[in-house]
Design a protein around this motif. Structure first.
Motif, PDB file in Angstrom:
ATOM      1  N   LEU A  36      43.934  46.173  32.998  1.00 23.41           N
ATOM      2  CA  LEU A  36      42.905  47.051  33.557  1.00 23.41           C
ATOM      3  C   LEU A  36      41.582  46.988  32.807  1.00 23.41           C
ATOM      4  N   SER A  37      41.566  46.259  31.715  1.00 22.63           N
ATOM      5  CA  SER A  37      40.358  46.238  30.879  1.00 22.63           C
ATOM      6  C   SER A  37      39.263  45.361  31.477  1.00 22.63           C
ATOM      7  N   MET A  38      38.035  45.814  31.355  1.00 20.44           N
ATOM      8  CA  MET A  38      36.884  45.002  31.763  1.00 20.44           C
ATOM      9  C   MET A  38      36.314  44.191  30.607  1.00 20.44           C
ATOM     10  N   ASP A  39      37.035  44.166  29.482  1.00 20.94           N
ATOM     11  CA  ASP A  39      36.610  43.327  28.361  1.00 20.94           C
ATOM     12  C   ASP A  39      36.944  41.862  28.607  1.00 20.94           C
ATOM     13  N   TYR A  40      37.712  41.609  29.681  1.00 18.94           N
ATOM     14  CA  TYR A  40      38.166  40.253  29.954  1.00 18.94           C
ATOM     15  C   TYR A  40      37.709  39.795  31.335  1.00 18.94           C
ATOM     16  N   GLU A  41      37.665  38.484  31.498  1.00 16.42           N
ATOM     17  CA  GLU A  41      37.492  37.888  32.824  1.00 16.42           C
ATOM     18  C   GLU A  41      38.683  36.968  33.087  1.00 16.42           C
ATOM     19  N   TRP A  42      38.979  36.795  34.356  1.00 14.61           N
ATOM     20  CA  TRP A  42      40.213  36.117  34.754  1.00 14.61           C
ATOM     21  C   TRP A  42      39.837  34.818  35.455  1.00 14.61           C
TER      22      TRP A  42
END
Length: 765
Positions: A684-690
């Motif tokens: 759920l974190s927005m610290d990452y991109e997928w």
């Protein structure tokens, strides 16, 4: 009140998803706008609110029925012909055999779906398949029986029992009957029945080039489920399908695609019946036995037949296939288009079907409806009485699928055995019929009534009856400590327990931890079960079992099956404690250990998943074109999980390091083996991109947005819990700061549910 003759009023409905009124059709729905959306709501079918009998204990109610009195009522009905649907030969027995056969015959071994277990024959799409033509009339004939017994007798049990009674009044000795089937109360929206579109018309009327509901991309009769031509011995039928074409139960009786070729028909029969869990002898017994009775109907052309039940006009009251030819019934009846009977005495059990099949040469002819069928070349061949006109005699009939038994060498050999030993044939058909009608019921613990045979049959996956006393809380606590002190890791213990229990499928109630088949071929060597690690776990648990049982002075024992599950429970308690929460994982002893002789290896091997998102396992060799997350949803449904249970189990299994190959896909934690909410925190974190690793978009890198470094990797079966709107909202509950304790509690509850799915020895299904 609105004038419903006004087209403007017809087009308006308070349910905004529907536009009603003739050709106005239907407005776009959610799946029309986004066809690739994962339908998580399929996990929530069959809610108690849909069941008007949810407060009833069916087991208790059925057991109060006087079965002999019920059978007497059924048998009286079978010979009481009605003017609105007159019986062939004044005996409804043959058409009731067809009803029961077609209810049970949808079963397929690949995923356990179909079968008679819920009487899904009452709902679309099955109730409107052309192969089920006029079976709606059979159920209406049965309504007075159902009305009399009400909630004590399910439609599912009544349909199968009526098939048995029909055989018995025609002098056939049935093998037995087990009740206990619970009715469905809504259509099955999840089972994949095939890729073809179908327009609901009789099969003969559906032509190549017609389109289903205005969709030009796929034609009605284009058979998309086969790879290869009908005559190709290596042609392959798409998994998990068993029927050879949409709207069929088994095969087209006229041959593949209606080509009239017996050799091609034999190949289709063998593949289809194998997918129904039948070997060659059972296949021949069912065809030859079933065709000893009754007749086929083809006296009207397809264009005379009205729509199937689901499309019938309101005044038809749910009955379809209204026939405008003559009276529309009796001698004008139309089902599959083939006309005639197989034997001179269609309401008695005898061997005349096989005798005549082999005694005479048969030539290809056409029925009045234009269907391919076969007639004896010999003008002196026996005749069969007309079903409705007294004194009239007709030629015998065979279908292309009948001639197939004669031309196929293996089927021919079995037929000769049956011809030379009628008693053997009778026994073979009796057992095959019992298997056909009970195959999807699961363990014998679910069977109810006085006619359940004592004999255990290998297709029932039997387990020994418990003959020892159960371990109690003190022994359970001691055994858990012994397991944890053995040096086995949390990951290995959880994997063994999950691998044992989670192959259960509610479709046919097969699989599960009871029996400890995780220690037997083929399950203990499946690649997705980490076989090397698994067998080390099993070896250690066997030693603990032997030590415990050897030190008992009384009759108290523990089984390997129980120890496998107990090991998983102990490991979860440790993993939870390492995460800061003390929990007691429920454990119910009483499982027993099956032996190799009680296990049908070939049949059991079908339980191996081709894709299992719980372990991030996907067998690309199978050639599925379905996204992994859709098969994952299917696995969750077979385990009877709801969306929150699916979510917490996946998250927990990931942090407990349960990927089949020990890969780190989805293991979003720096402390694997500890039961935590770390999976949700990363997801759920927005610290990452997928970022997809390639164009296939099967594997993904999880990159730190700030540094660009790869922090984790994931599969589609991981990311679906963040990308799907419904699943993401559930994930947010557990990913919140106050969600940790709820996650542990819900994970333990869902875990225990899976461990207990097959415990029909202690639960009331």
């Amino acid at each position: 009140m609105k004038n419903m003759d006004n087209p403007e009023n017809l087009a308006q409905c308070p349910f905004r998803g529907t536009r009603v009124g003739g050709a106005m059709g239907k407005s776009p729905q959610l799946d029309d706008w986004w066809p690739n959306r994962l339908q998580v709501e399929l996990l929530h079918q069959e809610q108690p609110v849909a069941n008007p009998l949810s407060d009833e204990n069916y087991k208790e109610a059925f057991n109060k029925i006087d079965l002999q009195e019920l059978k007497k009522d059924i048998k009286a009905m079978l010979v009481d012909s009605k003017d609105w649907w007159p019986a062939d030969y004044n005996n409804y027995g043959p058409q009731m055999i067809r009803m029961a056969w077609h209810s049970a015959g949808t079963y397929r071994i690949a995923d356990g779906r179909g079968g008679a277990g819920q009487a899904l024959q009452r709902f679309g799409p099955i109730n409107s398949w052309w192969d089920n033509g006029n079976i709606d009339k059979s159920r209406r004939l049965l309504w007075p029986i159902k009305q009399k017994y009400g909630a004590s007798l399910s439609w599912a049990d009544l349909i199968v029992l009526t098939g048995n009674c029909a055989l018995e009044i025609m002098n056939f000795p049935t093998f037995g009957f087990g009740g206990g089937r619970r009715d469905a109360w809504e259509p099955d929206r999840s089972t994949y029945w095939g890729p073809e579109f179908w327009n609901g018309k009789p099969f003969k009327e559906s032509k190549v080039g017609e389109y289903y509901d205005g969709h030009p991309e796929e034609m009605v009769t284009q058979n998309l489920r086969w790879k290869g031509e009908p005559s190709d011995p290596n042609r392959d039928l798409e998994n998990p399908l068993a029927a050879t074409h949409q709207a069929l139960i088994y095969v087209n009786p006229e041959g593949p695609g209606g080509n009239g070729e017996p050799k091609d028909s034999a190949m289709a029969i063998r593949e289809s019946f194998k997918r129904m869990a039948m070997n060659d002898e059972e296949t021949v017994a069912l065809i030859a036995g079933g065709h000893a009775f009754g007749k086929s109907h083809g006296m009207a052309s397809a264009d005379k037949i009205g729509p199937a039940p689901e499309a019938a006009p309101m005044q038809a009251m749910g009955m379809g296939w209204q026939n405008s030819e003559g009276t529309g019934f009796g001698k004008y009846t139309m089902t599959n288009g083939i006309e005639g009977s197989w034997t001179p005495d269609p309401t008695s059990w005898d061997n005349n079907y096989l005798i005549n099949l082999f005694k005479f040469e048969w030539e290809k002819t056409e029925s009045p409806a234009g269907a391919i069928q076969w007639t004896p070349k010999d003008p002196n061949a026996p005749k069969t009485p007309d079903a409705h006109e007294e004194g009239k005699m007709n030629d015998l009939m065979m279908m292309t699928s009948d001639i197939a038994l004669k031309v196929d060498p293996a089927y021919n050999e079995i037929c000769q055995k049956f011809l030379n030993d009628f008693e053997y044939f009778t026994n073979a058909f009796s057992k095959a019929w019992y298997k056909l009608t009970h195959r999807d019921m699961g363990p014998k613990d679910r069977y109810l009534g006085p006619e359940v045979p004592e004999e255990d049959l290998i297709w029932q996956d039997p387990v020994p009856k418990r003959d020892f006393d159960l371990i109690e809380e003190a022994e359970i606590t001691s055994l858990k400590q012994n397991i944890l002190d053995s040096g086995l890791s949390v990951s290995a213990l959880v994997s063994a327990a999950w691998s044992s229990a989670a192959i259960y499928r509610d479709s046919d109630k097969r699989g599960g931890a009871n029996g400890a088949r995780i220690a037997l071929e083929p399950q203990n060597n499946w690649d997705l079960n980490r076989p090397d690690e698994l067998n080390k776990v099993l070896s250690t648990l066997r030693s603990i079992k032997d030590d415990f049982n050897g030190n008992q002075s009384g009759n108290k024992r523990v089984s390997l099956a129980d120890l496998v599950v107990l090991g998983g429970c102990a490991a979860i308690e440790k993993a939870s404690k390492d995460g800061g929460f003390d929990v007691n994982v429920p454990f119910t002893p009483g499982r027993t250990d099956a032996i190799a002789e009680q296990t049908d290896v070939e049949s059991f091997d079908w339980l191996k998943p081709v894709s299992d998102g719980f372990k991030n396992y996907h067998n690309d060799k199978v050639g599925y074109n379905i996204p992994a997350e859709r098969i994952f949803l299917d696995r969750a449904q077979l385990l009877t999980l709801n969306a929150p249970e699916w979510t917490v189990l996946t998250a927990g299994l990931r942090v407990l390091d349960q990927n089949f190959d020990h890969s780190k896909h989805g293991v979003f934690t720096d402390r694997p083996g500890t039961l935590s909410t770390d999976f949700f925190k990363v997801l759920l974190s927005m610290d990452y991109e997928w970022v997809p690793q390639n164009d296939r978009e099967m594997l993904f890198d999880i990159r730190d947005r700030e540094t660009g470094n790869i922090k984790y990797t994931a599969t589609r079966c991981d990311l679906i819990f963040g990308s799907n709107a419904q699943l993401r909202n559930i994930a947010e509950v557990y990913g919140a700061d106050d969600g940790k304790e709820r996650f542990i509690k819900d994970f333990v509850k869902a875990w225990d549910k899976v461990m207990m799915l097959d415990r029909y020895d202690v639960k009331d299904d």
